[in-house]
Design a protein around this motif. Structure first.
Motif, PDB file in Angstrom:
ATOM      1  N   ASN A 123      44.498   9.561  48.871  1.00  0.00           N
ATOM      2  CA  ASN A 123      43.949   9.746  50.213  1.00  0.00           C
ATOM      3  C   ASN A 123      43.730  11.234  50.460  1.00  0.00           C
ATOM      4  O   ASN A 123      44.604  12.056  50.140  1.00  0.00           O
ATOM      5  N   LEU A 124      42.577  11.561  51.019  1.00  0.00           N
ATOM      6  CA  LEU A 124      42.267  12.952  51.333  1.00  0.00           C
ATOM      7  C   LEU A 124      42.726  13.248  52.756  1.00  0.00           C
ATOM      8  O   LEU A 124      42.295  12.604  53.714  1.00  0.00           O
ATOM      9  N   VAL A 125      43.614  14.216  52.902  1.00  0.00           N
ATOM     10  CA  VAL A 125      44.175  14.591  54.202  1.00  0.00           C
ATOM     11  C   VAL A 125      43.744  16.019  54.519  1.00  0.00           C
ATOM     12  O   VAL A 125      43.928  16.920  53.696  1.00  0.00           O
ATOM     13  N   THR A 126      43.173  16.220  55.704  1.00  0.00           N
ATOM     14  CA  THR A 126      42.758  17.550  56.157  1.00  0.00           C
ATOM     15  C   THR A 126      43.731  18.039  57.221  1.00  0.00           C
ATOM     16  O   THR A 126      43.936  17.368  58.232  1.00  0.00           O
ATOM     17  N   SER A 136      40.588  24.797  57.566  1.00  0.00           N
ATOM     18  CA  SER A 136      41.568  23.763  57.234  1.00  0.00           C
ATOM     19  C   SER A 136      41.883  23.781  55.749  1.00  0.00           C
ATOM     20  O   SER A 136      41.189  24.417  54.950  1.00  0.00           O
ATOM     21  N   THR A 137      42.951  23.066  55.410  1.00  0.00           N
ATOM     22  CA  THR A 137      43.383  22.887  54.026  1.00  0.00           C
ATOM     23  C   THR A 137      43.380  21.393  53.716  1.00  0.00           C
ATOM     24  O   THR A 137      43.788  20.583  54.551  1.00  0.00           O
ATOM     25  N   ARG A 138      42.941  21.041  52.510  1.00  0.00           N
ATOM     26  CA  ARG A 138      42.836  19.638  52.138  1.00  0.00           C
ATOM     27  C   ARG A 138      43.859  19.291  51.062  1.00  0.00           C
ATOM     28  O   ARG A 138      44.053  20.045  50.115  1.00  0.00           O
ATOM     29  N   LEU A 139      44.487  18.110  51.269  1.00  0.00           N
ATOM     30  CA  LEU A 139      45.473  17.589  50.329  1.00  0.00           C
ATOM     31  C   LEU A 139      45.016  16.223  49.837  1.00  0.00           C
ATOM     32  O   LEU A 139      44.370  15.467  50.574  1.00  0.00           O
ATOM     33  N   VAL A 140      45.385  15.909  48.607  1.00  0.00           N
ATOM     34  CA  VAL A 140      45.170  14.574  48.051  1.00  0.00           C
ATOM     35  C   VAL A 140      46.542  13.974  47.778  1.00  0.00           C
ATOM     36  O   VAL A 140      47.323  14.520  47.000  1.00  0.00           O
ATOM     37  N   THR A 141      46.843  12.854  48.440  1.00  0.00           N
ATOM     38  CA  THR A 141      48.145  12.213  48.308  1.00  0.00           C
ATOM     39  C   THR A 141      48.223  11.442  46.990  1.00  0.00           C
ATOM     40  O   THR A 141      47.198  11.199  46.338  1.00  0.00           O
ATOM     41  N   PRO A 142      49.426  11.028  46.576  1.00  0.00           N
ATOM     42  CA  PRO A 142      49.538  10.197  45.366  1.00  0.00           C
ATOM     43  C   PRO A 142      48.755   8.894  45.442  1.00  0.00           C
ATOM     44  O   PRO A 142      48.402   8.325  44.402  1.00  0.00           O
ATOM     45  N   ASP A 143      48.467   8.416  46.659  1.00  0.00           N
ATOM     46  CA  ASP A 143      47.648   7.214  46.834  1.00  0.00           C
ATOM     47  C   ASP A 143      46.161   7.528  46.877  1.00  0.00           C
ATOM     48  O   ASP A 143      45.360   6.669  47.270  1.00  0.00           O
TER      49      ASP A 143
END
Length: 342
Positions: A210-213, A201-208
Motif C-alpha cells: 500500500n502506498l501511504v503519503t 510529502s514523503t511516500r511509504l510502501v507498506t509490506p502489503d
C-alpha cells in the motif's frame, strides 16, 4: 475771364491734394509692408508650430505604440524561453530519476546510496531552474529578486501556511536526514519503506504494497522509528509460539538452525534467540528469533522462511501436535449440565 481763373485754381487745388495723398501713401507704404510681413510671418509660424505639434504627437504616439509592441513581443519571447526551460528541467529530473533508479537496481550494495541521491537531484534541478528563469530569462536583478522573494514569501506565508510547513519540513528532512529513501520507518502506526521524499510529502510502501503519503510537517513533529538507518541489512524479528511444557533448549536450537539456514539471512551479524514465558488462557512459550536480512526488500521473505522451517522442525521433534493452537470447544449446554451435576 474771372470764372476761368477760378476753375483753374480749383483744378490746381485738386491736383495738389491728390499729389499730397499720393506722397502720403508713398511715405506710409514701407510701414504697411512691414506690418503685413510681420503678420504673414506670425501666421506662418503658427501654422508651422501647429503642424510640428501634430507631427510630434503622431510621432510620440507611434513611439509609445512601438515600445508597447516591442515590450509585448519581448515578454512573449521571455515566456516562451521560460516554458522551454521548464520542459527541459522536467526532462532532466525524469531522466536523472530513471538513471539513478537503474543504477541502484544494478548495484545491490549501493542501492540505498543511489536512492538517496534522487530527492537531492530533484531539489537542485528545480532551484537552478527558478534562479535561471528569474535572473537570466526575465532579467531580474539580484536585489529585486531578493525583494520580490521576500514579498512573495510574506504573502504566500499567510495564504498557504500548511503548504509552507510541509515544504520547510521537506527541507529539514533532506538536510537533517532522520531517514532516507530506502529506509524502513514506522510513523503514526504505519510501517513501510521510504520510496520518495518530496518538498510537500514523503511516500511509504507498506509490506502489503500500500502506498501511504505522509505530509512532511507531521514527520518533523512526530516520532519516527528507523529500522535500518541507511544500512542495506535490517534486523527481522520472528515470533514463534509453543506450548508451555516443551523443552526450551531443543526449541531454541531448532529456531536458530531455521534462521541460520535461510538464504536471506545476513550471516555477518549475530542471530539471537530469546525464550519468554507468557500466559494467554494457558501457559505458552514465546520464542523470538532476531536475525538480519541481506536486503531490506527480503524482510518478509526471511520472516516467512524462518517460520516455515521452525514449525516443520517442531512437528518432526514432537514439540507441537497437529492440533497445536486449537482451543478446546465445549457446548454450552453440556458445560451447564456438568456444572449442575457437580
Amino acid at each position: 475771364m474771372d470764372s476761368v481763373a477760378v476753375d483753374s485754381v480749383a483744378v490746381d487745388s485738386v491736383a495738389v491734394v491728390d499729389s499730397l495723398q499720393a506722397d502720403s501713401a508713398a511715405v506710409r507704404s514701407p510701414e504697411a509692408d512691414l506690418a503685413a510681413a510681420v503678420a504673414a510671418l506670425a501666421r506662418a509660424i503658427e501654422a508651422h508650430t501647429a503642424s510640428t505639434q501634430e507631427d510630434t504627437t503622431a510621432t510620440t504616439s507611434g513611439a509609445v505604440l512601438g515600445e508597447a509592441r516591442g515590450a509585448a513581443r519581448d515578454y512573449s519571447v521571455r515566456i516562451f524561453w521560460a516554458l522551454v526551460l521548464l520542459g527541459l528541467s522536467y526532462g532532466i529530473v525524469v531522466t536523472l530519476t530513471w538513471i539513478l533508479d537503474r543504477v541502484a537496481e544494478a548495484s545491490p550494495k549501493r542501492r540505498l546510496f543511489f536512492k538517496r541521491l534522487v530527492p537531492i537531484a530533484r531539489l537542485v534541478v528545480w532551484v537552478l531552474f527558478i534562479y535561471i528563469a528569474l535572473r537570466h530569462v526575465f532579467d531580474i536583478s539580484a536585489q529585486n529578486l531578493f525583494a520580490a522573494a521576500a514579498a512573495i514569501g510574506v504573502a504566500v506565508g499567510f495564504a498557504a501556511q500548511d503548504l509552507l510547513k510541509n515544504i520547510f519540513g521537506g527541507l529539514v528532512i533532506i538536510s537533517d536526514r532522520p531517514f532516507q529513501v530506502g529506509d524502513k520507518i514506522s510513523v503514526g502506526g504505519t510501517y513501510g519503506e521510504v520510496t520518495s521524499i518530496g518538498l510537500r510529502s514523503t511516500r511509504l510502501v507498506t509490506p502489503d504494497d500500500n502506498l501511504v503519503t505522509v505530509p512532511n510537517a507531521q514527520l518533523v513533529d512526530m516520532q519516527v522509528a528507523n529500522a535500518n538507518a541507511g544500512a542495506l541489512d535490517l534486523q527481522v524479528v520472528t515470533h514463534l509460539y509453543l506450548p508451555g511444557f516443551i523443552d526450551e533448549e531443543k526449541a531454541k536450537r531448532i529456531a536458530y538452525e531455521a534462521a541460520a539456514s535461510s538464504k536471506y539471512v545476513y550471516r555477518k551479524k549475530p542471530i539471537v534467540v530469546i525464550v519468554l514465558d507468557e500466559f494467554q488462557e494457558t501457559f505458552i512459550t514465546h520464542i523470538k528469533v532476531k536475525a538480519y536480512v541481506l536486503d531490506t526488500r527480503y524482510e518478509m521473505l526471511l520472516m516467512s522462511e524462518i517460520t516455515e522451517r521452525a514449525r516443520r522442525a517442531f512437528r518432526e521433534a514432537g514439540l507441537i501436535t497437529p492440533g497445536h493452537g486449537a482451543r478446546a470447544w465445549v457446548p454450552v449446554h453440556a458445560a451447564q449440565r456438568r456444572a449442575d451435576n457437580d
